[in-house]
Design an enzyme around this catalytic site. Structure first.
Site, mmCIF file in Angstrom:
data_model
loop_
_atom_site.group_PDB
_atom_site.id
_atom_site.type_symbol
_atom_site.label_atom_id
_atom_site.label_comp_id
_atom_site.label_asym_id
_atom_site.label_seq_id
_atom_site.Cartn_x
_atom_site.Cartn_y
_atom_site.Cartn_z
ATOM 1 N N LYS A 12 -110.209 -5.784 46.848
ATOM 2 C CA LYS A 12 -110.634 -6.589 45.695
ATOM 3 C C LYS A 12 -109.557 -6.542 44.619
ATOM 4 O O LYS A 12 -108.998 -5.479 44.332
ATOM 5 C CB LYS A 12 -111.955 -6.041 45.132
ATOM 6 C CG LYS A 12 -112.798 -7.101 44.437
ATOM 7 C CD LYS A 12 -113.328 -8.136 45.411
ATOM 8 C CE LYS A 12 -114.613 -8.802 44.957
ATOM 9 N NZ LYS A 12 -115.103 -9.740 45.994
ATOM 10 N N THR A 57 -115.275 -6.701 50.524
ATOM 11 C CA THR A 57 -114.584 -6.557 49.231
ATOM 12 C C THR A 57 -115.620 -6.485 48.110
ATOM 13 O O THR A 57 -115.376 -5.870 47.078
ATOM 14 C CB THR A 57 -113.575 -7.695 48.974
ATOM 15 O OG1 THR A 57 -114.273 -8.913 48.754
ATOM 16 C CG2 THR A 57 -112.604 -7.852 50.121
ATOM 17 N N ASP A 58 -116.776 -7.066 48.331
ATOM 18 C CA ASP A 58 -117.861 -6.955 47.342
ATOM 19 C C ASP A 58 -118.307 -5.493 47.192
ATOM 20 O O ASP A 58 -118.606 -5.033 46.086
ATOM 21 C CB ASP A 58 -119.036 -7.840 47.774
ATOM 22 C CG ASP A 58 -120.064 -7.971 46.666
ATOM 23 O OD1 ASP A 58 -119.711 -8.501 45.597
ATOM 24 O OD2 ASP A 58 -121.195 -7.496 46.854
ATOM 25 N N PHE A 173 -72.130 -7.403 21.789
ATOM 26 C CA PHE A 173 -71.784 -7.611 23.197
ATOM 27 C C PHE A 173 -70.351 -8.119 23.239
ATOM 28 O O PHE A 173 -70.080 -9.273 22.924
ATOM 29 C CB PHE A 173 -72.748 -8.593 23.870
ATOM 30 C CG PHE A 173 -72.545 -8.680 25.357
ATOM 31 C CD1 PHE A 173 -72.651 -7.546 26.165
ATOM 32 C CD2 PHE A 173 -72.217 -9.891 25.960
ATOM 33 C CE1 PHE A 173 -72.452 -7.623 27.536
ATOM 34 C CE2 PHE A 173 -72.012 -9.969 27.340
ATOM 35 C CZ PHE A 173 -72.132 -8.838 28.117
ATOM 36 N N ARG A 190 -75.726 -9.166 16.634
ATOM 37 C CA ARG A 190 -76.599 -10.219 17.183
ATOM 38 C C ARG A 190 -78.039 -9.738 17.166
ATOM 39 O O ARG A 190 -78.312 -8.547 16.943
ATOM 40 C CB ARG A 190 -76.185 -10.562 18.624
ATOM 41 C CG ARG A 190 -76.362 -9.419 19.590
ATOM 42 C CD ARG A 190 -76.102 -9.812 21.053
ATOM 43 N NE ARG A 190 -76.334 -8.647 21.928
ATOM 44 C CZ ARG A 190 -76.318 -8.676 23.245
ATOM 45 N NH1 ARG A 190 -76.064 -9.805 23.881
ATOM 46 N NH2 ARG A 190 -76.541 -7.596 23.960
ATOM 47 N N VAL A 254 -77.474 -4.563 26.603
ATOM 48 C CA VAL A 254 -78.806 -4.219 27.107
ATOM 49 C C VAL A 254 -78.677 -3.083 28.124
ATOM 50 O O VAL A 254 -79.476 -2.136 28.136
ATOM 51 C CB VAL A 254 -79.479 -5.460 27.733
ATOM 52 C CG1 VAL A 254 -80.847 -5.106 28.302
ATOM 53 C CG2 VAL A 254 -79.601 -6.586 26.707
ATOM 54 N N GLN A 255 -77.619 -3.176 28.968
ATOM 55 C CA GLN A 255 -77.425 -2.164 30.005
ATOM 56 C C GLN A 255 -77.321 -0.762 29.393
ATOM 57 O O GLN A 255 -77.938 0.201 29.871
ATOM 58 C CB GLN A 255 -76.130 -2.461 30.801
ATOM 59 C CG GLN A 255 -76.214 -3.636 31.755
ATOM 60 C CD GLN A 255 -75.849 -4.990 31.137
ATOM 61 O OE1 GLN A 255 -76.012 -5.208 29.932
ATOM 62 N NE2 GLN A 255 -75.371 -5.915 31.962
ATOM 63 N N ASN A 281 -83.175 -10.252 28.583
ATOM 64 C CA ASN A 281 -82.448 -10.403 27.315
ATOM 65 C C ASN A 281 -82.907 -11.734 26.719
ATOM 66 O O ASN A 281 -82.458 -12.803 27.131
ATOM 67 C CB ASN A 281 -80.938 -10.391 27.592
ATOM 68 C CG ASN A 281 -80.121 -10.325 26.310
ATOM 69 O OD1 ASN A 281 -80.670 -10.202 25.223
ATOM 70 N ND2 ASN A 281 -78.805 -10.410 26.454
ATOM 71 N N HIS A 283 -82.839 -14.447 24.493
ATOM 72 C CA HIS A 283 -81.761 -14.905 23.609
ATOM 73 C C HIS A 283 -82.292 -15.640 22.380
ATOM 74 O O HIS A 283 -83.225 -16.443 22.474
ATOM 75 C CB HIS A 283 -80.822 -15.838 24.372
ATOM 76 C CG HIS A 283 -80.247 -15.225 25.620
ATOM 77 N ND1 HIS A 283 -79.451 -14.112 25.605
ATOM 78 C CD2 HIS A 283 -80.368 -15.584 26.927
ATOM 79 C CE1 HIS A 283 -79.093 -13.803 26.842
ATOM 80 N NE2 HIS A 283 -79.640 -14.679 27.671
HETATM 81 O O1 LIG Z 1 -76.339 -7.072 26.740
HETATM 82 C C1 LIG Z 1 -75.936 -8.014 27.432
HETATM 83 N N1 LIG Z 1 -75.626 -7.787 28.748
HETATM 84 C C2 LIG Z 1 -75.169 -8.775 29.564
HETATM 85 O O2 LIG Z 1 -74.899 -8.543 30.777
HETATM 86 C C3 LIG Z 1 -75.001 -10.060 29.015
HETATM 87 N N2 LIG Z 1 -74.565 -11.253 29.527
HETATM 88 C C4 LIG Z 1 -74.643 -12.160 28.521
HETATM 89 O O3 LIG Z 1 -74.346 -13.390 28.631
HETATM 90 N N3 LIG Z 1 -75.085 -11.583 27.372
HETATM 91 C C5 LIG Z 1 -75.312 -10.269 27.655
HETATM 92 N N4 LIG Z 1 -75.763 -9.236 26.891
#
Ligand SMILES: O=c1[nH]c(=O)c2[nH]c(=O)[nH]c2[nH]1
Length: 322
Positions: A12, A57-58, A173, A190, A254-255, A281, A283
């Protein structure tokens, strides 16, 4: 016939439950969306229309509500999922595995002081709650009794989804690959916004055999509140770490921010073996107003942004304990 049943699982989905636990005048609530799926000797229900092996499943839904009423573990999604799964694989001889997913929706006490006024930081009303965020906590439990009903093991992962965050500076970045396909300009300032998906995996636990399939209590000491992997405490710390690192990090990407978050989740939770983050990310593009003689593009003057729903970057990684 040149085909075979390679895999079968059923159960379920989206069993919705709100449970109230009354502790005198103080009430506790949880709201869960539960998925409970089973595997075992069920192939003939597919291949020979043999319903004698099918727990409806009930009925699975009914068991979920029955345990929501009777389980002492209901307020913890990890423990409730373990209890539900253990019950299912213990009760039915031919069911060897249960896959329980619980999504928990947020209900937070309304912060009301003794005078009845809404005050940030007040202790919280004993029986009135509000939805203070769209993020969800989730738990995934796989119960495996295929080595015997007295040798049940459980793999548990849990996490958070849809935790939406945004910061307006301390994100850059730069120094990425530049070639004939590059149009993105380097920025030292940014907007950074993401909807955090985070999951962490606990070390495997063994479930003591329930002495009777209907018996509701089971004890997994390490899983209990204050135990070595107390799911509530880990969830609280993982959410806090995610928000703290997001706010405090001067993000190079971000990584890089993701990696710092994940390292701290592993460092601060002894029985978390691995952590996976998936961060879109989201934007936000400064609107170009040069056509009317207004600078809105340079980082210092960018104030009006256009949120871009799609496409978004999608950055993910898994960090494991060494
Ligand atoms: O933090 C970021 N990682 C990326 O890999 C990436 N690629 C991108 O176009 N902007 C960003 N920003």
């Amino acid at each position: 016939m040149a085909s075979t049943l390679a895999h079968a699982r059923y159960g379920k989905d989206k069993v919705r439950v709100l449970r109230v636990v009354r502790d005198g005048k103080t009430h506790h609530i949880v709201e869960y969306n539960v998925t409970a799926l089973l595997e075992g000797n069920i192939d003939t229900s597919y291949t020979q229309a043999d319903n004698s092996v099918v727990v409806a499943t009930d009925s699975i839904k009914n068991i979920t509500y029955y345990l929501a009423k009777t389980s002492p573990h209901i307020l913890s999604p990890e423990r409730f999922a373990l209890h539900l799964g253990t019950h299912l694989v213990s009760k039915y001889a031919h069911i060897h595995k249960a896959f329980i997913t619980i999504e928990q929706l947020r209900w937070t006490r309304i912060p009301i002081d003794a005078q009845g006024h809404l005050v940030d930081g007040a202790q919280g009303h004993p029986h009135s709650f509000f939805r203070d965020g769209d993020d969800k906590r989730f738990v995934k439990v796989e119960l495996d009794a295929s080595a015997g009903k007295d040798k049940i093991v459980a793999d548990v992962s849990a996490g958070i989804s849809d935790l939406l965050v945004l910061k307006t500076t301390e994100s850059s970045f730069e120094n990425f690959v530049r070639d004939e396909y590059t149009t993105l300009v380097e920025v030292d300032d940014r907007i950074f916004s993401t909807s955090v998906d985070l999951s962490y995996t606990f070390s495997r636990v063994s479930i003591p055999t329930p002495s009777d399939a209907k018996k509701l209590e089971f004890a997994v000491p390490e899983v209990q509140a204050g135990g070595v992997w107390d799911g509530d405490a880990v969830a609280r710390r993982a959410r806090a770490v995610t928000l703290e690192v997001f706010a405090g990090d001067n993000s190079a990407s971000v990584q890089a921010t993701l990696y710092k978050m994940a390292q701290r989740v592993v460092a601060e939770n002894a029985h978390v073996d691995s952590v996976t983050y998936a961060l879109p990310n989201k934007h936000y593009i400064p609107v170009d107003m040069r056509y009317i003689g207004v600078d809105n593009l340079s980082p210092a003057s960018a104030e009006v942004f256009m949120p871009i729903a799609a496409p978004s970057g999608l950055i993910s990684a898994t960090i494991t304990r060494q």
